[in-house]
Design an enzyme around this catalytic site. Structure first.
Site, PDB file in Angstrom:
ATOM      1  N   TYR A  49       0.820  -1.224   0.000  1.00  0.00           N
ATOM      2  CA  TYR A  49       0.000   0.000   0.000  1.00  0.00           C
ATOM      3  C   TYR A  49       0.853   1.273   0.000  1.00  0.00           C
ATOM      4  CZ  TYR A  49      -3.933  -3.024   1.479  1.00  0.00           C
ATOM      5  OH  TYR A  49      -4.887  -3.993   1.585  1.00  0.00           O
ATOM      6  N   LEU A 188     -17.998  -2.829   2.147  1.00  0.00           N
ATOM      7  CA  LEU A 188     -19.106  -2.036   1.592  1.00  0.00           C
ATOM      8  C   LEU A 188     -19.139  -2.178   0.073  1.00  0.00           C
ATOM      9  CD1 LEU A 188     -18.386   1.213   3.689  1.00  0.00           C
ATOM     10  CD2 LEU A 188     -19.925  -0.684   4.283  1.00  0.00           C
ATOM     11  N   ILE A 227     -13.050  -4.584   7.666  1.00  0.00           N
ATOM     12  CA  ILE A 227     -12.139  -3.429   7.653  1.00  0.00           C
ATOM     13  C   ILE A 227     -12.623  -2.394   6.630  1.00  0.00           C
ATOM     14  CG2 ILE A 227     -10.089  -4.519   8.634  1.00  0.00           C
ATOM     15  CD1 ILE A 227      -9.120  -5.030   5.736  1.00  0.00           C
ATOM     16  N   SER A 230     -12.356   4.436   4.905  1.00  0.00           N
ATOM     17  CA  SER A 230     -12.872   5.775   4.663  1.00  0.00           C
ATOM     18  C   SER A 230     -11.780   6.771   4.980  1.00  0.00           C
ATOM     19  CB  SER A 230     -14.113   6.063   5.524  1.00  0.00           C
ATOM     20  OG  SER A 230     -14.542   7.390   5.274  1.00  0.00           O
ATOM     21  N   ARG A 235     -17.544   9.589   8.540  1.00  0.00           N
ATOM     22  CA  ARG A 235     -17.855   8.221   8.099  1.00  0.00           C
ATOM     23  C   ARG A 235     -17.002   7.198   8.851  1.00  0.00           C
ATOM     24  NH1 ARG A 235     -18.843  11.269   3.349  1.00  0.00           N
ATOM     25  NH2 ARG A 235     -16.835  10.938   2.343  1.00  0.00           N
ATOM     26  N   ASN A 239     -18.764   4.207  10.968  1.00  0.00           N
ATOM     27  CA  ASN A 239     -18.552   2.797  10.628  1.00  0.00           C
ATOM     28  C   ASN A 239     -18.231   1.918  11.825  1.00  0.00           C
ATOM     29  OD1 ASN A 239     -19.061   3.463   8.017  1.00  0.00           O
ATOM     30  ND2 ASN A 239     -16.930   3.410   7.322  1.00  0.00           N
TER      31      ASN A 239
HETATM   32  P1  A2P Z   1     -14.883   7.917   1.763  1.00  0.00           P
HETATM   33  O1  A2P Z   1     -13.429   7.655   1.959  1.00  0.00           O
HETATM   34  O2  A2P Z   1     -15.139   9.190   1.007  1.00  0.00           O
HETATM   35  O3  A2P Z   1     -15.677   7.803   3.033  1.00  0.00           O
HETATM   36  P2  A2P Z   1     -14.945  -0.408   1.108  1.00  0.00           P
HETATM   37  O4  A2P Z   1     -14.514  -0.340   2.533  1.00  0.00           O
HETATM   38  O5  A2P Z   1     -15.978  -1.431   0.826  1.00  0.00           O
HETATM   39  O6  A2P Z   1     -13.778  -0.545   0.155  1.00  0.00           O
HETATM   40  O7  A2P Z   1     -15.652   1.008   0.735  1.00  0.00           O
HETATM   41  C1  A2P Z   1     -14.894   2.182   0.711  1.00  0.00           C
HETATM   42  C2  A2P Z   1     -15.665   3.280   0.026  1.00  0.00           C
HETATM   43  O8  A2P Z   1     -16.878   3.540   0.724  1.00  0.00           O
HETATM   44  C3  A2P Z   1     -14.914   4.573  -0.019  1.00  0.00           C
HETATM   45  O9  A2P Z   1     -15.181   5.168  -1.276  1.00  0.00           O
HETATM   46  C4  A2P Z   1     -15.512   5.422   1.100  1.00  0.00           C
HETATM   47  O10 A2P Z   1     -15.461   6.786   0.744  1.00  0.00           O
HETATM   48  C5  A2P Z   1     -16.926   4.906   1.154  1.00  0.00           C
HETATM   49  N1  A2P Z   1     -17.473   4.898   2.525  1.00  0.00           N
HETATM   50  C6  A2P Z   1     -16.899   4.377   3.621  1.00  0.00           C
HETATM   51  N2  A2P Z   1     -17.700   4.487   4.698  1.00  0.00           N
HETATM   52  C7  A2P Z   1     -18.828   5.093   4.267  1.00  0.00           C
HETATM   53  C8  A2P Z   1     -20.041   5.492   4.898  1.00  0.00           C
HETATM   54  N3  A2P Z   1     -20.250   5.286   6.203  1.00  0.00           N
HETATM   55  N4  A2P Z   1     -20.978   6.115   4.135  1.00  0.00           N
HETATM   56  C9  A2P Z   1     -20.791   6.357   2.820  1.00  0.00           C
HETATM   57  N5  A2P Z   1     -19.662   5.986   2.167  1.00  0.00           N
HETATM   58  C10 A2P Z   1     -18.681   5.366   2.874  1.00  0.00           C
END
Ligand code: A2P
Length: 277
Positions: A49, A188, A227, A230, A235, A239
């Protein structure tokens, strides 16, 4: 807040961790600090990463005691030979500024290096004290079984893509047979699930966000941790704020029924042959 753990093969893994793929430099630093302030005690990174430096600085700047947080890093699939794997782990520790991580994972299997060599190098990294626990990532069920048979040390986790659109029942079955935690990455669906009308309707009924409904669905499955990623402070807080409600059995089933054949989102050219479910 994050006093919920998944217990697997002797490891206690905080149920919600912060995913940090693509969170680099200041974004990664801030996300980790905000998450620790919000009560996260589980941070996930990887050599690949390129963010172990800022994450290490955030951990140091949090002034938390080392035994208060759980850090995972991973060894990239080109570095799985004996010697290269241990060296990768040492370099990760240097960048993180830690003496030891809590969990060291094989990031992806690599058919060009025998699994027995990789697993024995992973066990050696543990015996050297570079990590408290060992595990794998992106291992389909047959490879997970092989890894467990080959390992002298407990394999505590298999980190895999998992969310309501992706049927991971074969991997979950193997994890439960072997007492291995499934750590859901992209829980997500990289954000894609947040527009799902079924999930939006459930979220409205519970007075929660769609992300909270999805993360609660993960948390209510045995041996599953998640995991979410965000870079936004609100957010990040949202979470982990999922421990004051639960989904009833009917809603758990409705969310599970969202699985679909095209559900897999992360499928790079070096991916193994996935379970057929
Ligand atoms: P952001 O960084 O702007 O919050 P995953 O964990 O499945 O890979 O999803 C990550 C994506 O979901 C990122 O684009 C993140 O954007 C967005 N995201 C994470 N938490 C939330 C939340 N509680 N509500 C809306 N979008 C979220």
């Amino acid at each position: 807040m994050s006093d919920m753990f998944v217990e697997a093969n002797g490891a206690q893994i905080p149920m919600i961790g912060l995913g940090t793929w693509q969170s680099c430099d200041l974004d990664g630093y801030r996300a980790v600090l905000w998450s620790l302030e919000a009560g996260y005690r589980h941070i996930d990174t990887a050599a690949r990463y390129g963010n172990e430096g800022p994450i290490g600085r955030a951990l140091a700047d949090s002034h938390l005691a080392r035994d208060e947080y759980f850090v995972t890093t991973k060894v990239w699939h080109t570095d799985l030979a004996d010697g290269a794997l241990q060296q990768s782990a040492e370099q990760s520790l240097d960048r993180l500024g830690l003496d030891q991580v809590d969990l060291l994972l094989v990031h992806w299997p690599n058919a060009d290096i025998t699994l027995s060599e990789t697993i024995s190098a992973l066990c050696d990294a543990k015996r050297q004290g570079l990590t408290r626990h060992i595990g794998v990532a992106n291992f389909p069920s047959h490879l997970l079984h092989e890894a467990v048979v080959l390992s002298d040390e407990p394999i505590v986790a298999n980190q895999c893509e998992y969310h309501p659109y992706l049927d991971q029942s074969a991997v979950l079955r193997a994890c439960r047979q072997l007492d291995v935690a499934l750590i859901s990455y992209s829980p997500l669906g990289t954000g894609r699930l947040l527009q799902d009308p079924v999930l939006i309707a459930i979220a409205e009924r519970y007075g929660k966000s769609v992300a909270q409904i999805i993360l609660r669905w993960h948390a209510q499955q045995s041996l599953v941790a998640a995991i979410p990623k965000s870079m936004n402070r609100e957010r990040i807080m949202q979470n982990i704020d999922i421990f004051d409600f639960s989904l009833d059995m009917n809603d758990m089933a409705i969310v599970s029924e969202l699985r679909r054949a095209s559900g897999r989102l992360i499928d790079p050219p070096w991916a193994p042959e996935w379970d057929y479910v």
